[in-house]
Design a protein around this motif. Structure first.
Motif, mmCIF file in Angstrom:
data_model
loop_
_atom_site.group_PDB
_atom_site.id
_atom_site.type_symbol
_atom_site.label_atom_id
_atom_site.label_comp_id
_atom_site.label_asym_id
_atom_site.label_seq_id
_atom_site.Cartn_x
_atom_site.Cartn_y
_atom_site.Cartn_z
ATOM 1 N N LEU A 32 0.854 -1.192 0.000
ATOM 2 C CA LEU A 32 0.000 0.000 0.000
ATOM 3 C C LEU A 32 0.886 1.238 0.000
ATOM 4 O O LEU A 32 1.109 1.875 1.018
ATOM 5 C CB LEU A 32 -0.911 0.001 1.241
ATOM 6 N N HIS A 33 1.412 1.575 -1.148
ATOM 7 C CA HIS A 33 2.264 2.750 -1.234
ATOM 8 C C HIS A 33 1.424 3.942 -1.675
ATOM 9 O O HIS A 33 0.282 3.813 -2.106
ATOM 10 C CB HIS A 33 3.404 2.500 -2.239
ATOM 11 N N GLY A 34 1.976 5.087 -1.605
ATOM 12 C CA GLY A 34 1.273 6.302 -2.046
ATOM 13 C C GLY A 34 0.330 6.806 -0.975
ATOM 14 O O GLY A 34 0.740 7.192 0.120
ATOM 15 N N GLY A 35 -0.982 6.816 -1.263
ATOM 16 C CA GLY A 35 -1.961 7.385 -0.359
ATOM 17 C C GLY A 35 -2.380 8.764 -0.817
ATOM 18 O O GLY A 35 -1.882 9.308 -1.807
ATOM 19 N N ASP A 36 -3.310 9.333 -0.098
ATOM 20 C CA ASP A 36 -3.877 10.624 -0.471
ATOM 21 C C ASP A 36 -4.116 11.440 0.786
ATOM 22 O O ASP A 36 -4.139 10.907 1.903
ATOM 23 C CB ASP A 36 -5.198 10.409 -1.233
#
Length: 819
Positions: free
Chosen positions: A155-159
């Protein structure tokens, strides 16, 4: 309004801008930040990807399950874990916290027994991993992630999602693009608009999909666009679109529905997609509903409509409540192959009224009732067609329909930099002001020289309908310049001393104090009334002048010409609640039409209800015309007016709501004031739902008249000496008013007394007509009171003055002393 940082970065460059800086920018741009949620995963150790192999019921707990979970050979292979989530089904890939992991909140994971069953770790929900937002159950990982892979690599990235409060006057900010424009202005960055490829090109005619569009209520729908697309394939929308919709709180449904929601959130223009085969007769009709017509909306509820509600229908039935919600009978489903895309502009008042009446709201209604930009409707439709073709395939076919056109728009505001600086209270250069306007896309299209410097003509874009005065541009420049840059300065202002208060406030206090002291209850009502109510009080021409150009709701469409309407509403409400209130009063602004112009006046009004149903152990004297007249005289006196000296005329005409023969009017608006008082028309009172007879009074005065009437009250000691009384009967013309004769007699008496002593009062106590008097004459008897501050008056000195009064009256010739 939720704003996705990942989404908004598609339109404005924000690389290197921190969350704190964005929160600061939104706040100083005028949008309150109610919350900030990060969906990025914090660094976690011993949290890996696992696959649920089996799920069985816990032997000792009804709401728990025992799962076998494969976490890969590097982490021990298959483990047994107890879970209470509802979605821990076999085959799901989930995050697994192994013993030794520390989750957010310093929650340490260890091997433990739960109701006698060993649990070798924990299956994780988004909340337990530190992911913000509202979630239920375990976090399900999409695709086929590698077993045992650290969750941070999966789960890389995100917001980052900002939850903003948008004020009702800024419908342009109810979109990602609208707020991108605001951030671009703040950070002085260009805006990258989404590329639109579709420009009305079609491939063949397919009237079997859509044969025509007819708008039967153009005042409610000035623009309606329908575009047909054949051969679409319904399925899931792309992952990037689902991620953006999910980030701002919308649940992805399918590619067609998601495109409509995506464009609404991106550009602020609500859209609707019809399944073409469910449109009866292949005709779309925009019309008012029939009374009693019913429609089951997408939420599964049957709605009963009436003739004030706008619907989108086919030849036989309504399909959509316009601007609010679609009907279940025309929704897109898995078998849809041909569609019709709707893009329209609806009158905000119509959508707002329907929403309130039905108790139904939606994201579309929220935008329509605040006012979308009609000049962006076609752009939004074309953007949606691009996305539909990209995500669902198909071909745009003819005929395409556009009923109505762009509403003409040209708004320019003239303003000078000197005006802006004067309102700021501190110095800002012309270049800085120009830069702020340019950043907001407020182009300076003209410049001329004035005595105070350059005057600019500023062009206002159609999406900024809230800007229409120079002071609005002052606020816009200050927003971009930054209120945090306002230099500190001491705040100095003159202190108010006794008598320096605004004359309007002084009069309102005096009037309210008097009426409350007379057992009236004060009420406060809105300054807006309905057109139907005004027909009782003013002529059609006056009602037209008092009408608002753009009312929010139909029952508040006109400025009020009287306070009595609101008082009647309050009386009706109290009677319906069994509250025995008989006396009400109000002060406030009223608007009087005079020779085609509307004058704003200061108003005071009261009413007294005479209800035979009210019970009391001791009957009181009932109010009459002279009761309300006395109240009006005192209220007029508080405004510096002498009502007793004015000629009273009967209220005539069909537009005043007063009972002929038992009501009067005094003064004219040309003189700065007008008053009406007496009995309200009983038929009107009954029609308003009020029981009993109602007496009322209303005074309206121009503010400048109050300014001239202002003054200080000064204490005057009263005399401890006895009064000397004399009676005098005068014969006058029968048509003369007693008040006029009294004023004349008072002036004569004061002249005769001079400075020797005071004429304390002159009051009429008898009126006689009949035998012994000449034809056309009447006799008025007055009681005169004389008093001195220093001594008891003697009969001789009082009689001397009294004889002088009679002599002066005889010399006047307009009245005679009756023997």
């Amino acid at each position: 309004m939720k704003i996705s940082l990942n989404w908004i970065k598609q339109y404005v460059a924000l690389d290197g801008v921190s969350t704190a800086e964005l929160e600061h920018a939104f706040t100083f741009l005028g949008f309150e930040v109610e919350g900030v949620v990060s969906t990025a995963l914090p660094p976690l150790t011993n949290v890996v990807v696992g696959a649920i192999r089996t799920r069985t019921k816990h032997p000792n707990a009804d709401k728990l399950s025992v799962c076998t979970v494969d976490v890969g050979p590097a982490h021990g292979g298959v483990r047994t874990i107890v879970c209470g989530a509802h979605n821990c089904d076999a085959g799901n890939f989930v995050p697994v916290a192994l013993p030794g992991a520390v989750l957010p909140g310093d929650f340490k994971i260890k091997q433990s027994k739960i109701r006698g069953q060993t649990s070798d770790g924990m299956l994780c929900s988004p909340d337990e991993l530190g992911l913000g937002g509202e979630h239920a159950g375990l976090l399900l990982l999409s695709g086929q992630p590698t077993l045992g892979q650290p969750i941070n690599e999966t789960l890389h990235g995100g917001d980052t999602v900002f939850d903003l409060e948008i004020t009702p006057n800024r419908p342009d900010a109810l979109s990602q693009m609208g707020l991108a424009r605001e951030l671009a202005a703040w950070f002085r960055q260009p805006v990258a608009f989404p590329e639109i490829k579709f420009h009305n090109q079609t491939h063949g005619e397919r009237p079997d999909i859509l044969a025509g569009i007819r708008v039967e209520s153009p005042e409610d729908c000035p623009l309606y666009v329908g575009i047909a697309v054949a051969g679409v394939k319904v399925g899931p929308s792309p992952a990037w679109m689902q991620e953006r919709l999910t980030a701002v709180g919308l649940r992805p449904i399918n590619n067609l529905v998601d495109v409509g929601n995506y464009v609404m959130l991106e550009l602020g223009q609500p859209l609707h997609v019809f399944d073409a085969k469910k449109i009866g007769g292949r005709q779309i009709v925009v019309r008012r509903a029939a009374d009693g017509e019913k429609l089951t909306t997408l939420d599964g509820k049957e709605r009963q409509l009436n003739r004030r509600m706008l619907v989108i229908a086919d030849e036989a039935k309504p399909l959509v409540i316009a601007g609010l919600m679609g009907g279940a009978s025309a929704e897109v489903d898995a078998g849809t192959t041909d569609i019709v895309l709707e893009a329209a502009y609806f009158r905000p008042q119509s959508i707002r009224w329907t929403s309130r009446r039905l108790g139904l709201t939606s994201d579309s209604a929220y935008r329509f009732e605040r006012g979308v930009d009609p000049h962006g409707t076609l752009e939004a439709a074309r953007r949606a067609i691009d996305l539909i073709l990209a995500t669902a395939g198909g071909t745009v076919v003819g005929p395409s329909f556009q009923v109505g056109g762009d509403r003409p728009w040209q708004r320019e505001i003239k303003v000078t930099p000197a005006f802006i600086r004067a309102r700021f209270g501190f110095d800002v250069s012309d270049d800085a002001i120009r830069d702020a306007l340019r950043a907001l896309n407020l182009a300076i299209v003209g410049e001329s020289e004035t005595a105070t410097g350059p005057e600019w003509t500023v062009d206002i874009p159609s999406y900024r309908g809230d800007l229409d005065r120079p002071i609005d541009l002052v606020e816009e420049v200050l927003r971009i310049h930054g209120t945090d840059k306002v230099p500190p300065a001491p705040c100095a202002g003159p202190a108010l001393v006794d008598g320096d208060d605004d004359p309007i406030a002084v009069f309102n206090r005096r009037a309210t104090d008097y009426l409350v002291g007379q057992s009236f209850h004060e009420v406060v009502n809105y300054t807006l009334r309905s057109q139907q109510e005004l027909s009782t009080w003013v002529s059609a021409a006056s009602a037209e002048e008092l009408a608002l150009a753009n009312p929010f709701v139909d029952d508040q469409s006109h400025l009020r010409p009287t306070l009595v309407l609101g008082l009647m509403d309050s009386l009706k409400l109290n009677q319906s609640r069994g509250n025995a209130v008989a006396r009400l009063c109000e002060t406030g602004r009223v608007f009087m039409e005079h020779n085609g112009t509307v004058q704003e006046c200061v108003g005071v009004a009261f009413l007294i209800c005479e209800n035979e149903k009210d019970r009391a152990w001791l009957p009181r004297a009932q109010p009459d015309f002279y009761t309300v007249k006395r109240h009006m005289e005192i209220l007029a006196g508080a405004a510096g007016l002498t009502l007793a000296a004015q000629e009273l005329k009967p209220v005539t005409g069909a537009f005043w709501g007063w009972q002929p023969g038992q009501s009067a009017t005094a003064g004219e608006l040309t003189a700065g004031w007008t008053a009406r008082f007496g009995l309200l028309n009983p038929a009107m009172v009954r029609a308003a739902g009020v029981e009993g007879r109602v007496w009322a009074g209303m005074l309206a005065i121009l503010p400048e008249k109050l300014t001239a009437a202002g003054g200080h009250r000064r204490y005057q000691p009263f005399s401890l000496m006895p009064a000397a009384l004399r009676d005098l009967a005068l014969v006058v013309e029968a048509a003369r008013h007693a008040g006029e004769v009294r004023q004349q007699l008072l002036a004569v008496a004061r002249t005769a007394a001079g400075t020797a002593f005071a004429v304390e009062s002159v009051e009429v106590f008898d009126v006689y007509t009949g035998a012994g008097l000449p034809a056309g004459k009447k006799s008025l008897a007055f009681a005169l009171s004389f008093r001195s501050q220093e001594r008891t008056l003697t009969d001789d000195e009082v009689n001397t003055v009294f004889q002088r009064i009679q002599k002066d009256i005889a010399a006047d010739g307009t009245m005679a002393v009756r023997a």
